[in-house]
Design a protein around this motif. Sequence first.
Motif, PDB file in Angstrom:
ATOM      1  N   ARG A  80      48.925  19.775  44.054  1.00 46.24           N
ATOM      2  CA  ARG A  80      48.767  18.833  45.172  1.00 46.24           C
ATOM      3  C   ARG A  80      49.722  17.647  44.997  1.00 46.24           C
ATOM      4  N   GLN A  81      49.707  17.103  43.787  1.00 45.30           N
ATOM      5  CA  GLN A  81      50.571  15.943  43.497  1.00 45.30           C
ATOM      6  C   GLN A  81      52.036  16.286  43.721  1.00 45.30           C
ATOM      7  N   LEU A  82      52.436  17.477  43.229  1.00 43.46           N
ATOM      8  CA  LEU A  82      53.845  17.863  43.320  1.00 43.46           C
ATOM      9  C   LEU A  82      54.270  17.992  44.782  1.00 43.46           C
ATOM     10  N   LYS A  83      53.400  18.564  45.596  1.00 49.76           N
ATOM     11  CA  LYS A  83      53.723  18.721  47.013  1.00 49.76           C
ATOM     12  C   LYS A  83      53.898  17.356  47.675  1.00 49.76           C
ATOM     13  N   GLU A  84      52.944  16.467  47.319  1.00 54.67           N
ATOM     14  CA  GLU A  84      53.022  15.128  47.921  1.00 54.67           C
ATOM     15  C   GLU A  84      54.313  14.427  47.529  1.00 54.67           C
ATOM     16  N   ARG A  85      54.777  14.718  46.298  1.00 57.75           N
ATOM     17  CA  ARG A  85      55.991  14.025  45.826  1.00 57.75           C
ATOM     18  C   ARG A  85      57.262  14.765  46.226  1.00 57.75           C
ATOM     19  N   GLY A  86      57.125  15.756  47.103  1.00 56.31           N
ATOM     20  CA  GLY A  86      58.316  16.433  47.652  1.00 56.31           C
ATOM     21  C   GLY A  86      58.965  17.425  46.711  1.00 56.31           C
ATOM     22  N   LYS A  87      58.221  17.921  45.724  1.00 53.78           N
ATOM     23  CA  LYS A  87      58.802  18.905  44.793  1.00 53.78           C
ATOM     24  C   LYS A  87      58.684  20.309  45.392  1.00 53.78           C
ATOM     25  N   THR A  88      59.587  21.172  44.971  1.00 54.16           N
ATOM     26  CA  THR A  88      59.540  22.559  45.422  1.00 54.16           C
ATOM     27  C   THR A  88      58.847  23.386  44.350  1.00 54.16           C
ATOM     28  N   VAL A  89      57.815  24.112  44.747  1.00 54.82           N
ATOM     29  CA  VAL A  89      57.110  24.922  43.749  1.00 54.82           C
ATOM     30  C   VAL A  89      57.099  26.381  44.210  1.00 54.82           C
ATOM     31  N   VAL A  90      57.493  27.269  43.315  1.00 46.63           N
ATOM     32  CA  VAL A  90      57.361  28.703  43.579  1.00 46.63           C
ATOM     33  C   VAL A  90      56.443  29.224  42.484  1.00 46.63           C
ATOM     34  N   MET A  91      55.353  29.878  42.885  1.00 49.15           N
ATOM     35  CA  MET A  91      54.374  30.291  41.886  1.00 49.15           C
ATOM     36  C   MET A  91      53.980  31.756  42.062  1.00 49.15           C
ATOM     37  N   VAL A  92      54.026  32.461  40.944  1.00 49.71           N
ATOM     38  CA  VAL A  92      53.505  33.829  40.933  1.00 49.71           C
ATOM     39  C   VAL A  92      52.053  33.711  40.515  1.00 49.71           C
ATOM     40  N   THR A  93      51.153  34.214  41.319  1.00 52.39           N
ATOM     41  CA  THR A  93      49.737  34.101  40.931  1.00 52.39           C
ATOM     42  C   THR A  93      48.902  35.159  41.643  1.00 52.39           C
ATOM     43  N   HIS A  94      47.740  35.393  41.094  1.00 51.23           N
ATOM     44  CA  HIS A  94      46.799  36.287  41.770  1.00 51.23           C
ATOM     45  C   HIS A  94      45.540  35.546  42.159  1.00 51.23           C
ATOM     46  N   ARG A  95      45.467  34.279  41.727  1.00 50.72           N
ATOM     47  CA  ARG A  95      44.223  33.542  41.962  1.00 50.72           C
ATOM     48  C   ARG A  95      44.190  32.967  43.375  1.00 50.72           C
ATOM     49  N   ALA A  96      42.979  32.994  43.944  1.00 50.62           N
ATOM     50  CA  ALA A  96      42.825  32.556  45.331  1.00 50.62           C
ATOM     51  C   ALA A  96      42.994  31.052  45.471  1.00 50.62           C
ATOM     52  N   GLY A  97      42.591  30.306  44.426  1.00 53.08           N
ATOM     53  CA  GLY A  97      42.575  28.845  44.517  1.00 53.08           C
ATOM     54  C   GLY A  97      43.903  28.278  44.969  1.00 53.08           C
ATOM     55  N   VAL A  98      44.974  28.721  44.356  1.00 52.57           N
ATOM     56  CA  VAL A  98      46.282  28.152  44.661  1.00 52.57           C
ATOM     57  C   VAL A  98      46.740  28.558  46.056  1.00 52.57           C
TER      58      VAL A  98
END
Length: 582
Positions: free
Chosen positions: A512-530
């Motif tokens: 959440r913080q990273l998005k607010e600060r304008g960072k680009t995130v690419v995440m490999v995940t299987h969890r629903a939370g993210v």
Amino acid sequence: MSISGFFSRSEITQALRSLQREWVVIAIFSMVANLLMLAPTLYMLQIYDRVLVSRNELTLLVVSLLILFLFAAMAFAEWARSRLLVRAGVRLDRLLGERVFSAGFARSVREGGGSPGQSFTDLAEVRQFLTGPSIFAFFDLPWAPIYIGVLFLLHPLLGAVAVVFALIQAALAWLGHQRTVEPSESLAKAQGRSHAYLNGKLRNAEAVEAMGMLQQLHHRWALLQARYAELHAAAQGLTHRITAWSKSVRYAQQALSLAVGALLVIDGQISAGAMIAANVLMTRALAPIDQVVSAWRGFLGARAAFFRLEQLLQEHPPLPKISAAPRLQGDVQLRDVHATAPGQVTPILQQVDLHAPPGSLTVVLGPSGSGKSTLARVLVGVWPVSQGELLFDGQPPTAWSHETLGPQVGYLPQDTVLFGGTIAENIARFAAVDSAKVIAAAQCAGLHEMVLRFPKGYDTPIGEGGRLLSGGQRQRIGLARALYGDPALLVLDEPNAHLDDVGEAALLGAMRQLKERGKTVVMVTHRAGVLALADQVLVLQNGQVQLKGPRDEVLAQLQAARQAPAPSSAAGSLPAPQPLPA
Ligand code: ADP
């Protein structure tokens, strides 16, 4: 490429050339030492032909003092050249060490083969040979003709005997070379295979122990080791045979030269002194050839190591220094990207398109083996793009150097590997620790309180590979390391695989913080939370993009595909849609 072209461009030869001054001085000291080697011959001539004849004790005293002085000078010259060689070795290491380190590292990342350690062993082998005692044999060798010349001066027959024995020694050396080149190379390869096998298994010692695999593994290793031992014995046998022959030739030469000398004395052609002196001189003249024969295997090993290093440095040239690189904004684009694993030919990723603007969170889904980790590696430039384009802020990654781009990128690989050191050093990526930044990264990763509970807090050593930590702790420190220095782009490969609920909540907070600060995130995940925080979702299947788009659209399509009763369709193998949290 011509041989001269190869050498003129080679970095190692350039480094060796920059040691030219040392080599010249070593050659001069070798010349002095070798000229002084004539002193014992002259001394003997004086003793036998002058002192013994004239029975003059003063002459004996003077020539003895003189020879002692010359011996001292010879010892000094030999000591000086040894010291210079040691110094040249240190300089050679300094000149090439960093390059060999980075090239060896680049190779193991890009080609997935060869350990950087091997390159250092090669460098050490070259250095040890070039700056070890065997090299003196090569410096002394050019003096053999001069000694032989002196023998000719004493009597042409003595010179001729020396030439004949020199030729026999040289022929033996050549034969030795012919017959040892190939065994030496096979031996080095067999040794490498056996070591690599053992190291690989030692890394998995726990699994080996737990599942009782030791016997089987030992059996395989024993086969490799037996092959090595066989080749080693063959190579040793050859060397010993050649050395033995060379020795017997030397003894024959000593005896025969004395016999020829005696013949000449009987004939009244030379004095007894000249006979003894010639004997000593001939042994001296042929000694370097003998030394070269025994140093030959070392020479072959060093030569092979030299060519391996040449190839390594040529294939991984130094990266251009880019000092004024632009600051990364975090806009990432993949255009029709194909990518292949290092050293492989079959592409893993094909025709992948993606645009991740700053402030976005992209979640990558897909079944095991669909290429998610490969995509993560391509995004951070660990694996190269074989076709298509990877663009950061519209520019290829080459617009930045590793040094300028690395700190602006955060990467958490699937297997978080930490390094021996403290928690703070690991989070700070082993650069100078900036406490404020370390704590900020740890707080963002939800790690701060956990670290404070360690006995030494951030200064707690974590053991090699982080073995003193649990899987979840390692992963969270890996996440803090990725977040260190506020990078513009974060690529996280299953960052929550080992996380408990608290860790997962911390991860969500960080996203959440990273998005607010304008960072680009690419995440490999299987969890629903993210997924709830994702802006877009990319679904990979067999290395290709199956679905891509805004989160809700993709999830709806996944849901529909799952409900559609078409098990034979491609969609049937799509990952199961994750329920979205409210
Ligand atoms: P995922 O992360 O989706 O499970 P990966 O990207 O790890 O998938 O792997 C995709 C494919 O690439 C797999 O078929 C795997 O066998 C292959 N692969 C992965 N790493 C390597 C490698 N180092 N060398 C060769 N093939 C590899």
